[in-house]
Design a protein around this motif. Structure first.
Motif, short mmCIF file in Angstrom:
data_model
loop_
_atom_site.label_atom_id
_atom_site.label_comp_id
_atom_site.label_asym_id
_atom_site.label_seq_id
_atom_site.Cartn_x
_atom_site.Cartn_y
_atom_site.Cartn_z
N SER A 243 -3.30 12.58 7.83
CA SER A 243 -2.11 13.20 7.27
C SER A 243 -1.12 13.55 8.37
CB SER A 243 -2.48 14.47 6.49
OG SER A 243 -3.11 14.14 5.27
N ALA B 161 -8.15 13.43 1.27
CA ALA B 161 -7.06 12.49 1.02
C ALA B 161 -5.95 12.74 2.04
CB ALA B 161 -6.52 12.66 -0.39
N SER B 162 -5.20 11.71 2.38
CA SER B 162 -4.16 11.87 3.38
C SER B 162 -2.83 11.35 2.85
CB SER B 162 -4.52 11.14 4.68
OG SER B 162 -4.64 9.76 4.47
N ALA B 163 -1.75 11.94 3.38
CA ALA B 163 -0.41 11.56 2.97
C ALA B 163 0.54 11.83 4.13
CB ALA B 163 0.03 12.36 1.74
N ARG C 59 0.82 -1.21 0.00
CA ARG C 59 0.00 0.00 0.00
C ARG C 59 0.86 1.27 0.00
NH1 ARG C 59 -3.49 2.95 4.25
NH2 ARG C 59 -1.76 2.42 5.61
N THR C 60 2.14 1.14 0.39
CA THR C 60 3.02 2.29 0.53
C THR C 60 3.52 2.75 -0.83
OG1 THR C 60 3.73 1.47 2.68
CG2 THR C 60 5.08 3.18 1.67
N ALA D 38 -3.52 8.64 -3.00
CA ALA D 38 -4.27 8.41 -1.76
C ALA D 38 -5.72 8.06 -2.06
CB ALA D 38 -4.19 9.64 -0.87
N LEU E 131 -5.12 17.52 -0.95
CA LEU E 131 -5.16 16.60 0.19
C LEU E 131 -6.35 16.96 1.09
CD1 LEU E 131 -1.38 16.19 1.10
CD2 LEU E 131 -2.82 14.64 -0.20
N ALA F 287 0.36 12.73 -5.18
CA ALA F 287 0.15 12.04 -3.90
C ALA F 287 -1.32 12.01 -3.54
CB ALA F 287 0.95 12.74 -2.80
N ASP G 36 -4.17 6.65 9.40
CA ASP G 36 -4.99 7.00 8.24
C ASP G 36 -5.04 8.51 7.99
OD1 ASP G 36 -5.73 4.40 7.58
OD2 ASP G 36 -7.31 4.40 9.10
N ARG H 95 -0.95 4.65 0.29
CA ARG H 95 -0.49 5.49 1.39
C ARG H 95 0.79 6.20 0.95
NH1 ARG H 95 -1.99 8.77 5.25
NH2 ARG H 95 -1.02 8.43 7.30
N PRO H 96 0.69 7.40 0.36
CA PRO H 96 1.87 8.04 -0.20
C PRO H 96 2.72 8.76 0.84
CG PRO H 96 -0.07 9.36 -0.65
CD PRO H 96 -0.56 8.11 0.03
#
Length: 308
Positions: free
Chosen positions: A151, A92-94, A18-19, A60, A87, A56, A149, A65-66
């Motif tokens: 940022s 979206a999360s990073a 996932r990374t 996401a 984001l 990114a 999960d 998972r960036p």
């Protein structure tokens, strides 16, 4: 810290499909082996930091998972609009990982200085901010950020303390001067200088490598009436959260950090630490002046100017 970040990210890419990693040329050579093994999850967009954050955000939204990496002024300041829109606004999360900190690359000029990065991240919603004070703190903080999960912003520096402290970032008492003593809270790599500055003073010292979310309960448990905040970025960045945590108590706060003035000087990181008063000598002058004033009357009314 940068080396530990490269090692840990390379391992995460191998362990967790996932990374993903998004780069804008910075540190690309260090990630060449990882890019060879995972060409679909290690993306270098070139010197296009806004695009890096946009990519990114897209990754996401597909469930990846960036990890997003560059120098702090390029990652946070230059791409701030994309952090806000691609984001935050998209949900979206990073995990952002910066190098350069406030002035690690001072010899490269103002383009590479970023004392306001944490203040900018603080305008976004629900971000965790990690400011490690030692290279050995980096792997666990990065792994925890990637496993979450939400940022996160991981701020790496060439400056560091002599020893690492584990834990989740809750305030840790490093020097206890007894009940009611003034409390100095050091964030990340300023701890050693802070300890040296108050070595012979009746000041307790607490440490955290996670200024967001701030450990409100820990602060309330440790703080007396005088609190000194020392941060390695823009002075006063965490003043609002400290004041909010103690809003129902009489307290006096001294917030120290990088000054707002543009020095227009190059020099080294150590020079900038001294110029901003964040070395042991500068911190001691600030702390003793504050404590002398506090001792004269913590709740004394302000003098009325002549003629009023």
């Amino acid at each position: 810290m940068r080396n530990r970040f490269v090692e840990t990210t390379t391992a995460l890419l191998a362990e967790d499909p996932r990374t993903a990693l998004v780069l804008a040329d910075i540190s690309a050579d260090a990630f060449d082996p990882a890019a060879y093994r995972h060409p679909d999850r290690v993306l270098n967009v070139g010197i296009r930091e806004q695009l890096m954050v946009g990519v990114a955000g897209g990754l996401a939204l597909t469930g990846l998972r960036p990890i997003v990496h560059s120098y702090a002024p390029f990652l946070v300041e230059r791409a701030y609009e994309q952090l806000k829109l691609d984001l935050d606004h998209q949900g979206a999360s990073a995990v952002l990982v910066s190098i350069g900190a406030s002035y690690d690359r001072a010899e490269s000029g103002r383009t590479h200085l970023s004392p306001a990065d944490v203040s900018l991240i603080d305008t976004l919603h629900g971000w965790t901010v990690h400011v490690p004070g030692h290279p050995d703190e980096v792997p666990a903080l990065l792994r925890d950020a990637v496993a979450a999960d939400s940022s996160a912003y991981l701020r790496l520096s060439t400056l560091h303390n002599a020893r690492a402290y584990g834990g989740d970032g809750a305030l840790r008492m490093v020097r206890d001067a007894g009940p009611g003593a003034p409390l100095l809270v050091a964030v990340g790599p300023v701890l050693d200088a802070a300890l040296a500055a108050v070595a012979d003073l009746g000041v307790s010292v607490a440490y955290t490598h996670r200024p967001r979310p701030w450990d409100t309960a820990g602060l309330r448990a440790l703080a007396g009436e005088a609190v000194i905040l020392v941060e390695p970025y823009l002075a006063g960045t965490s003043a609002r959260v400290v004041s909010a945590a103690l809003a129902d108590r009489p307290h006096r706060l001294l917030a120290l950090g990088v000054g707002r003035g543009d020095l227009r000087r190059y020099g080294s990181a150590e020079d900038h630490t001294r110029w901003h008063g964040l070395d042991a000598g500068g911190l001691r002058r600030s702390v003793t002046g504050f404590l002398d004033h506090t001792a004269a009357g913590f709740l004394a009314p302000a003098p009325v100017p002549a003629g009023r």
